[in-house]
Design an enzyme around this catalytic site. Structure first.
Site, PDB file in Angstrom:
ATOM      1  N   LYS B  12       0.556  -1.226   0.033  1.00 45.69           N
ATOM      2  CA  LYS B  12      -0.079   0.040   0.216  1.00 45.69           C
ATOM      3  C   LYS B  12       0.478   0.925  -0.132  1.00 45.69           C
ATOM      4  O   LYS B  12       2.407   1.237   0.114  1.00 45.69           O
ATOM      5  CB  LYS B  12      -0.599   0.057   1.283  1.00 45.69           C
ATOM      6  CG  LYS B  12      -1.808  -1.641   1.369  1.00 45.69           C
ATOM      7  CD  LYS B  12      -3.001  -1.073   0.810  1.00 45.69           C
ATOM      8  CE  LYS B  12      -3.526  -1.887   1.283  1.00 45.69           C
ATOM      9  NZ  LYS B  12      -4.764  -2.326  -0.230  1.00 45.69           N
ATOM     10  N   CYS B  13      -0.030   2.121  -0.037  1.00 45.56           N
ATOM     11  CA  CYS B  13       0.845   3.676  -0.005  1.00 45.56           C
ATOM     12  C   CYS B  13       1.362   3.669   0.947  1.00 45.56           C
ATOM     13  O   CYS B  13       1.276   3.328   2.128  1.00 45.56           O
ATOM     14  CB  CYS B  13      -0.552   4.832  -0.302  1.00 45.56           C
ATOM     15  SG  CYS B  13       0.582   6.469   0.221  1.00 45.56           S
ATOM     16  N   PRO B  14       3.138   4.525   0.654  1.00 44.41           N
ATOM     17  CA  PRO B  14       3.731   4.833  -0.065  1.00 44.41           C
ATOM     18  C   PRO B  14       4.302   4.341  -0.822  1.00 44.41           C
ATOM     19  O   PRO B  14       5.148   4.493  -1.503  1.00 44.41           O
ATOM     20  CB  PRO B  14       4.478   6.429   0.628  1.00 44.41           C
ATOM     21  CG  PRO B  14       4.840   5.654   1.695  1.00 44.41           C
ATOM     22  CD  PRO B  14       4.217   4.721   2.300  1.00 44.41           C
ATOM     23  N   MET B  15       4.256   2.141  -0.785  1.00 43.18           N
ATOM     24  CA  MET B  15       5.365   1.801  -1.332  1.00 43.18           C
ATOM     25  C   MET B  15       5.266   1.639  -2.459  1.00 43.18           C
ATOM     26  O   MET B  15       6.665   1.641  -2.410  1.00 43.18           O
ATOM     27  CB  MET B  15       5.016  -0.054  -0.416  1.00 43.18           C
ATOM     28  CG  MET B  15       5.543   0.428   1.027  1.00 43.18           C
ATOM     29  SD  MET B  15       6.689   1.154   1.426  1.00 43.18           S
ATOM     30  CE  MET B  15       7.915   0.147   1.256  1.00 43.18           C
ATOM     31  N   ASP B  39      -2.995  -0.875  -5.402  1.00 39.29           N
ATOM     32  CA  ASP B  39      -3.122  -0.059  -4.417  1.00 39.29           C
ATOM     33  C   ASP B  39      -3.965   0.604  -5.183  1.00 39.29           C
ATOM     34  O   ASP B  39      -3.443   1.775  -6.393  1.00 39.29           O
ATOM     35  CB  ASP B  39      -1.629   0.777  -4.356  1.00 39.29           C
ATOM     36  CG  ASP B  39      -2.058   1.930  -3.137  1.00 39.29           C
ATOM     37  OD1 ASP B  39      -2.895   1.895  -2.228  1.00 39.29           O
ATOM     38  OD2 ASP B  39      -1.168   2.675  -3.551  1.00 39.29           O
TER      39      ASP B  39
END
Lengths: 140, 74
Positions: B12-15, B39
């Site tokens: 998920k954000c920010p990955m 995502d």
């Protein structure tokens, strides 16, 4: 030195939520080559300590510590296994700078030695405002 | 066919953004990266990153939950 068009964040709270915001904005800003200063003051200083485990502010009383651990575990599943290693990367890339506030360190008896070694030397109010002369200032 | 493929399914954000930047940093000019993510936030976040750092999105595909970006390093 004041950076052009940077962003300066003030962190005055020690909750998991504020830590998460600093983590996500700081690492993403690094990826986007944005220069950011994070000024930690009052309770926010605890977040810079190596041994500190933030609790969730939004969780019910008595559940705050568990809430922090639960969030941490879930973020791990989202891909953020080691939040402090991610922050260290952003600091080493030169885009994220972590400044503790000297006066509130003295006020709250928090020592530089308790903090991660990639935290900058403490500064004061004038130092922070000078750094942020060309930046937007945002209080987290 | 992209030169490199980056699978961030489940992250998920920010990955997806951080992993994309890391990959692009290693690549040479003109090379392409296929990014696969589920995502939803990446639909706006990945173009924001790529525009900011001056690279280019050649194609965006959506199939069910899965979003695929073809990115070219400037």
């Amino acid at each position: 030195m004041a950076e052009e068009n940077g962003i300066s964040f003030i962190v005055s709270d020690r909750s998991f939520e504020k830590f998460g915001m600093a983590l996500i904005l700081g690492t993403t800003g690094d990826a986007m080559d944005v220069k950011m200063n994070f000024f930690f003051t009052f309770w926010g200083l605890h977040l810079l300590k190596r041994k500190f485990k933030p609790k969730s502010a939004g969780m019910f009383t008595g559940m705050k510590g568990m809430g922090g651990m639960m969030f941490r575990k879930k973020l791990g599943k989202f891909g953020m296994e080691d939040p402090w290693a991610m922050i260290k990367d952003a600091v080493e890339n030169g885009n994220m700078k972590l400044y503790p506030c000297q006066m509130t360190m003295d006020l709250m008896n928090i020592k530089r030695e308790e903090m991660w070694d990639y935290v900058e030397d403490p500064i004061g109010a004038a130092g922070f405002l000078e750094l942020s002369a060309n930046s937007k200032i945002v209080s987290l | 066919m992209a030169d490199l493929v980056l699978n961030t399914l489940g992250k998920k954000c920010p990955m997806p953004v951080l992993m994309t930047k890391k990959e692009l940093k290693k690549m040479s000019s003109g090379q392409t990266l296929e990014l696969i993510t589920d995502d939803r936030g990446a639909l706006k976040d990945v173009p924001a990153l790529v525009n900011k750092i001056g690279d280019k999105i050649l194609e965006t595909k959506e199939a069910g939950e899965q979003i695929t970006f073809m990115i070219q390093k400037a």
